[in-house]
Design an enzyme around this catalytic site. Structure first.
Site, short mmCIF file in Angstrom:
data_model
loop_
_atom_site.label_atom_id
_atom_site.label_comp_id
_atom_site.label_asym_id
_atom_site.label_seq_id
_atom_site.Cartn_x
_atom_site.Cartn_y
_atom_site.Cartn_z
N TYR A 217 0.82 -1.21 0.00
CA TYR A 217 0.00 0.00 0.00
C TYR A 217 0.86 1.26 0.00
O TYR A 217 1.73 1.44 0.85
CB TYR A 217 -0.94 0.01 1.21
CG TYR A 217 -2.06 -1.01 1.15
CD1 TYR A 217 -2.35 -1.71 -0.02
CD2 TYR A 217 -2.83 -1.28 2.28
CE1 TYR A 217 -3.38 -2.63 -0.06
CE2 TYR A 217 -3.86 -2.20 2.24
CZ TYR A 217 -4.12 -2.89 1.07
OH TYR A 217 -5.14 -3.81 1.03
N ALA B 98 -17.81 -0.94 -2.76
CA ALA B 98 -17.53 -1.26 -4.17
C ALA B 98 -16.66 -0.19 -4.81
O ALA B 98 -17.00 0.39 -5.85
CB ALA B 98 -18.82 -1.45 -4.95
N GLY C 116 -16.16 2.74 -4.00
CA GLY C 116 -16.78 4.06 -4.00
C GLY C 116 -18.08 4.14 -4.76
O GLY C 116 -18.81 5.14 -4.65
N LEU C 117 -18.43 3.09 -5.50
CA LEU C 117 -19.67 3.13 -6.29
C LEU C 117 -20.89 3.31 -5.40
O LEU C 117 -21.85 3.97 -5.78
CB LEU C 117 -19.80 1.83 -7.09
CG LEU C 117 -21.03 1.74 -8.00
CD1 LEU C 117 -20.93 2.73 -9.15
CD2 LEU C 117 -21.21 0.32 -8.53
N LEU C 118 -20.86 2.75 -4.19
CA LEU C 118 -22.00 2.79 -3.28
C LEU C 118 -21.86 3.88 -2.21
O LEU C 118 -22.64 3.93 -1.27
CB LEU C 118 -22.16 1.43 -2.58
CG LEU C 118 -22.17 0.20 -3.48
CD1 LEU C 118 -22.25 -1.08 -2.65
CD2 LEU C 118 -23.33 0.27 -4.47
N GLY D 278 -22.25 7.16 -2.39
CA GLY D 278 -23.08 8.35 -2.49
C GLY D 278 -22.50 9.39 -3.42
O GLY D 278 -23.16 10.41 -3.70
N SER E 221 -13.69 -3.48 0.57
CA SER E 221 -14.49 -2.75 -0.43
C SER E 221 -16.00 -2.91 -0.24
O SER E 221 -16.72 -3.23 -1.19
CB SER E 221 -14.11 -3.17 -1.85
OG SER E 221 -14.49 -2.18 -2.79
#
Length: 370
Positions: free
Chosen positions: A60, A217, A219-221, A223, A214
């Site tokens: 990371y 997802a 960042g898809l979920l 907002g 995740s």
């Protein structure tokens, strides 16, 4: 369920928070993430709220994540309070095949690097990051057992491996009396539910707690992307990684957009953020031990922590379940109710109720009833 409610991880005595702090965003080397002061604020906020489980990896942000985490823990003298999970597998020296992978040579090299960057003499949970398709499970398990025996590692785990490999590795540990696998770290969210086919039951049967990465997802979920506001746009990780081949970032498709739309509607009805609802749903799924939440801004982490503060009513939970359910696939379609009914002659055959073991029902007072 506050953040300072702790559960044992797998079949161990290690007590960890239901939300783990993910630190892949500690550092900006990858083109996104948090500066040091912001990372320190997130660390302090998580710890002050009662959290004790922090996830990182040698890969990371090119080692910055481990270095900063070790620094933050030392600043507050929290080493005995914090359970550190870190990972190995990925190559840090292009052209040197033994500077990556899951062979004994690399594991021994990698653990020393992580210990140095973290500024500690032991790692609470050391995790194989990704299956390398080469190293036998026997070699991995013997090496990890040696690290436990040497006191450099307390518990071990696997991430992103096939279910058969995890089962074989745990069987080897049982047969040879090695340190058993305590955790499986896998992707899971409303948009990615494939671990339900094999891994959830695998973990429950073989004593491996499932750590989720995740839950939003990528960042898809979160907002940031709302159908009510016109479509896919924003400044999140999915935008920064549109041209990346990593499948973890390939989230934008028609199925997932329907999930985002339903999530937005449910969140409005609950008066909660989309991120809170998505994390809450994930935390409360069967077999989930801990959910890793990461953020690049303090406000995002503060919002995620609040995901433990409420319950999703069954009607709304069922709507999320329906829109995100997995398609039936072979051979799993043979385990559904219709064909199982054919096997059992139409009789109802389900799991034993809680407390029912070996033909003895344990009553609430602890006594045995035949």
């Amino acid at each position: 369920m506050p953040l300072n409610s702790y559960y044992t991880l797998g079949r161990t005595g290690l007590r960890v928070s239901r939300l783990a702090l993910g630190t892949m965003t500690f550092g900006t080397e990858w083109g996104w993430g948090a500066e040091e002061d912001t990372a320190r604020q997130m660390f302090n906020t998580y710890v002050d709220a009662g959290g004790n489980f922090i996830d990182t990896a040698d890969l990371y942000t090119n080692g910055t994540s481990e270095t900063w985490l070790g620094k933050f823990i030392k600043e507050r003298n929290l080493r005995d309070k914090i359970a550190i999970a870190t990972k190995f597998s990925y190559n840090v020296e292009p052209g040197n095949p033994n500077a990556g992978g899951n062979g004994r040579k690399n594991i021994m090299r990698a653990v020393e690097g992580s210990l140095k960057r973290l500024g500690t003499d032991y790692i609470d949970l050391y995790i194989l990051h990704t299956w390398d398709k080469v190293t036998p499970a026997e070699e991995v398990m013997r090496t990890l057992d040696d690290l436990v025996s040497a006191g450099k590692v307390r518990h071990i785990g696997l991430s992103d491996v096939p279910a058969w490999y995890a089962a074989r590795a745990q069987t080897i540990a049982e047969y040879r009396n090695y340190e058993p696998i305590s955790a499986l770290q896998l992707e899971y969210s409303l948009a990615e539910r494939n671990i339900e086919r094999e891994f959830i039951t695998l973990g429950q049967q073989l004593g491996m707690g499932t750590m989720v990465w995740s839950p939003l997802a990528s960042g898809l979920l979160s907002g940031k992307y709302k159908p009510s506001e016109g479509g896919f746009s924003g400044e999140g990780r999915l935008d920064a990684t549109r041209d990346v081949d990593n499948p973890a970032f390939q989230k934008v498709n028609d199925r997932n957009w329907k999930i985002v739309s339903e999530l937005e509607t449910v969140a409005k009805e609950l008066g909660r953020s989309m991120a809170q609802v998505a994390v809450n749903w994930t935390v409360n799924r069967p077999g989930i031990a801990s959910v890793i939440v990461g953020a690049s801004k303090l406000s995002q982490l503060e919002d995620n922590i609040k995901a433990l503060d409420f319950d999703i009513p069954s009607e709304l939970s069922n709507r999320l379940e329906s829109v995100s359910k997995l398609e039936s696939q072979f051979p799993y379609s043979f385990f559904d109710a219709e064909i199982q009914g054919m096997i059992h002659g139409g009789a109802t055959v389900g799991d034993k109720p809680d407390g029912y073991q070996s033909g003895v029902l344990i009553n609430s007072a602890g006594g045995g009833v035949s």
